[in-house]
Design an enzyme around this catalytic site. Structure first.
Site, PDB file in Angstrom:
ATOM      1  N   ASP A   1      -0.160  11.007   4.181  1.00 42.88           N
ATOM      2  CA  ASP A   1      -1.117   9.895   4.250  1.00 42.88           C
ATOM      3  C   ASP A   1      -2.335  10.332   5.057  1.00 42.88           C
ATOM      4  O   ASP A   1      -2.380  11.448   5.598  1.00 42.88           O
ATOM      5  CB  ASP A   1      -0.466   8.653   4.877  1.00 42.88           C
ATOM      6  CG  ASP A   1      -0.970   7.358   4.264  1.00 42.88           C
ATOM      7  OD1 ASP A   1      -2.202   7.237   4.041  1.00 42.88           O
ATOM      8  OD2 ASP A   1      -0.151   6.465   4.002  1.00 42.88           O
TER       9      ASP A   1
ATOM     10  N   HIS B   1      -1.296   0.200  -7.742  1.00 42.47           N
ATOM     11  CA  HIS B   1      -1.946  -1.093  -8.006  1.00 42.47           C
ATOM     12  C   HIS B   1      -3.258  -1.256  -7.231  1.00 42.47           C
ATOM     13  O   HIS B   1      -4.059  -2.137  -7.550  1.00 42.47           O
ATOM     14  CB  HIS B   1      -0.994  -2.240  -7.642  1.00 42.47           C
ATOM     15  CG  HIS B   1      -0.738  -2.376  -6.169  1.00 42.47           C
ATOM     16  ND1 HIS B   1       0.105  -1.530  -5.480  1.00 42.47           N
ATOM     17  CD2 HIS B   1      -1.238  -3.238  -5.236  1.00 42.47           C
ATOM     18  CE1 HIS B   1       0.138  -1.880  -4.211  1.00 42.47           C
ATOM     19  NE2 HIS B   1      -0.675  -2.909  -4.029  1.00 42.47           N
TER      20      HIS B   1
END
Length: 501
Positions: A435, A481
């Site tokens: 990340d 998404h």
């Protein structure tokens, strides 16, 4: 009034409760079977109750303890069997209904409950108490027909008799005369005096028995036609639709209670009064009490005479310090997602996200400009992702058998909640959390000491620009998404290129 004889039914109340969708369905079927059993013997009418009698004193105590301080429903199912004989054969027509009464018990001490149990009264009472006797002292309030709790809904029963044997005339239907009231007592005398093949409908006008019967049949046919017409023309009541229309109000009430940390205040504590809670959350007493009542109505708080306290659901999921707390996810929805959905119509019209309207500024990079614009918003987002992943990580990790993979990379893995579950489920697997640097820097705050820590590694980078860590398995959970199709295609292409054959 109506003359009657009480005939106990021999039908055994052993219907499978699990096969009935509702309590009143069970009550009505029990009543019908009891009534039909008597009808086959006596041609009479009887009703049945759903609430059962305790088998012993310990059972009575457990039953009453569950009712203490709570509201419960008493259901009575009634079946009226209209009997007639033809060719020496019994013919029956069953009319059935149920009555519900809500009863609220006071908070009852163990000493008082045992005194009442030892009085012997609960042992022959459905539900373990008799409201018409000593059990009445346990009851705080009754909403509905009192006699229904005693044992029989007399008012509803009389109205059903009127519908069956005293139907409205056709001219009354045309004038829409209301016929849900109970007529004079001599009306029921007419029913009792009928002899022969069964009760005949009573009519207002004088005349021969044949004329009365003919008029009654015509009136009943007209009433049935009117009933059918109404059922066909009136739509079903839109319960689910109304819940959808007003559901946002309940969501906002929940969000507000979490933001004020009401559930933190009440966790593992004795019940507290609304005024005391209001002073601790720095809010008005009136407004706080309304909010607490809403939370109690939603099943999130318990409300008693002593005050408000958390339910188990609130302790586990709504207090901010719980292992499976959803507090962070709720705050993310309250502070950001709520505002985004305010502009949903613009999103539909324009085909774009509405972060610029919700945040009041141009958003070029979704995460840097929206989710990570400050240390506070970054932590808020991480708490949201952490709380949701803690809740779902086990299901994700075990959805497929991944035991043949020796290494995995959790792309956009945030706090490492999923990585820990993968490591726990598959002891041979080495898991890398990949990340952004700012996220990796704060991830340590979410890492409890666990034996699986040696299997987990953290790597900083941008998954759109930097090389992905090498692994046999790549996991993307709650990632795709957030991005438009072109970026999703780019990310999946990079994952495909990094995968080992």
């Amino acid at each position: 009034g109506l003359r009657f004889e009480v005939v106990p039914s021999k039908f055994k109340e052993k219907l499978d409760k699990a096969s009935f969708a509702t309590p009143y369905g069970y009550a009505m079927e029990t009543a019908k079977q009891k009534a039909l059993e008597v009808a086959n013997r006596m041609h009479q009418t009887v009703g049945g109750l759903i609430l059962e009698k305790p088998v012993d004193k310990q059972d009575a105590y457990r039953m009453l303890s569950r009712l203490s301080g709570r509201e419960h429903s008493v259901f009575t199912g009634v079946a009226i069997v209209h009997c007639s004989s033809k060719d020496h054969q019994l013919h029956t027509r069953v009319s059935e209904f149920y009555e519900e009464t809500k009863v609220k018990f006071s908070e009852l001490s163990e000493e008082l409950l045992w005194e009442y149990v030892h009085s012997g009264e609960p042992m022959d009472k459905a539900g373990g108490y008799g409201i018409q006797a000593l059990g009445g002292m346990l009851v705080e309030s009754v909403h509905g027909d009192f006699l229904n709790v005693v044992g029989f809904p007399l008012n509803h029963f009389c109205k059903q008799l009127v519908k069956l044997y005293y139907p409205p005339r056709p001219e009354d239907l045309r004038r829409r005369v209301k016929h849900d009231s109970i007529p004079a007592a001599d009306t029921f005398e007419d029913l009792s005096d009928v002899e022969g093949g069964g009760p005949e409908p009573a009519q207002r006008d004088a005349g021969s028995r044949d004329e009365k019967a003919e008029a009654g049949e015509a009136g009943q046919a007209a009433a049935q036609a009117e009933c059918h017409r109404t059922q066909e023309t009136l739509p079903l009541f839109p319960t689910r639709l109304l819940e959808l229309i007003e559901g946002f109000m309940l969501s906002k009430a929940l969000f507000t209670a979490c933001k004020l940390k009401v559930f933190d205040l009440l966790k593992d504590e004795a019940p507290q009064k609304a005024m005391d809670i209001a002073s601790k959350v720095d809010a008005s007493a009136y407004g706080t009490e309304r909010l607490l009542d809403i939370c109690a109505a939603m099943g999130l708080l318990e409300k008693t005479e002593q005050g408000y306290s958390n339910t188990e659901t609130a302790n586990v999921y709504l207090a901010s310090d719980g292992e499976y707390s959803l507090h962070g996810f709720i705050m993310h929805n309250n502070d950001l997602t709520w505002n985004l959905f305010t502009y949903l119509e613009f999103a539909i019209q324009e085909g774009t996200n509405q972060h610029h309207r919700a945040l009041g500024k141009k958003v070029e990079d979704l995460f840097q400009d929206a989710y990570y614009q400050s240390p506070e918003t970054r932590l808020r987002f991480m708490r949201a992702m952490h709380s949701m992943m803690k809740l779902t990580a086990c299901q994700v990790a075990t959805a497929f058998n991944l035991s043949h993979f020796s290494s995995a990379c959790d792309v956009g893995g945030c706090t490492g909640a999923l990585a820990r579950e993968l490591a726990r489920e598959y002891p041979r697997m080495q898991v890398t959390v990949f990340d952004l640097p700012d996220i990796i820097e704060l991830a340590a705050h979410f890492q409890p000491p666990r034996p699986q820590a040696v299997q987990i590694h953290f790597a900083a980078g941008d998954f759109f620009r930097d090389p992905l860590p090498s692994a046999e398995l790549y996991v993307l959970c709650r990632i795709l998404h957030d991005w438009p199709d072109d970026k999703v295609h780019k990310l999946l292409s990079r994952v495909a290129e990094s995968c080992k054959p």
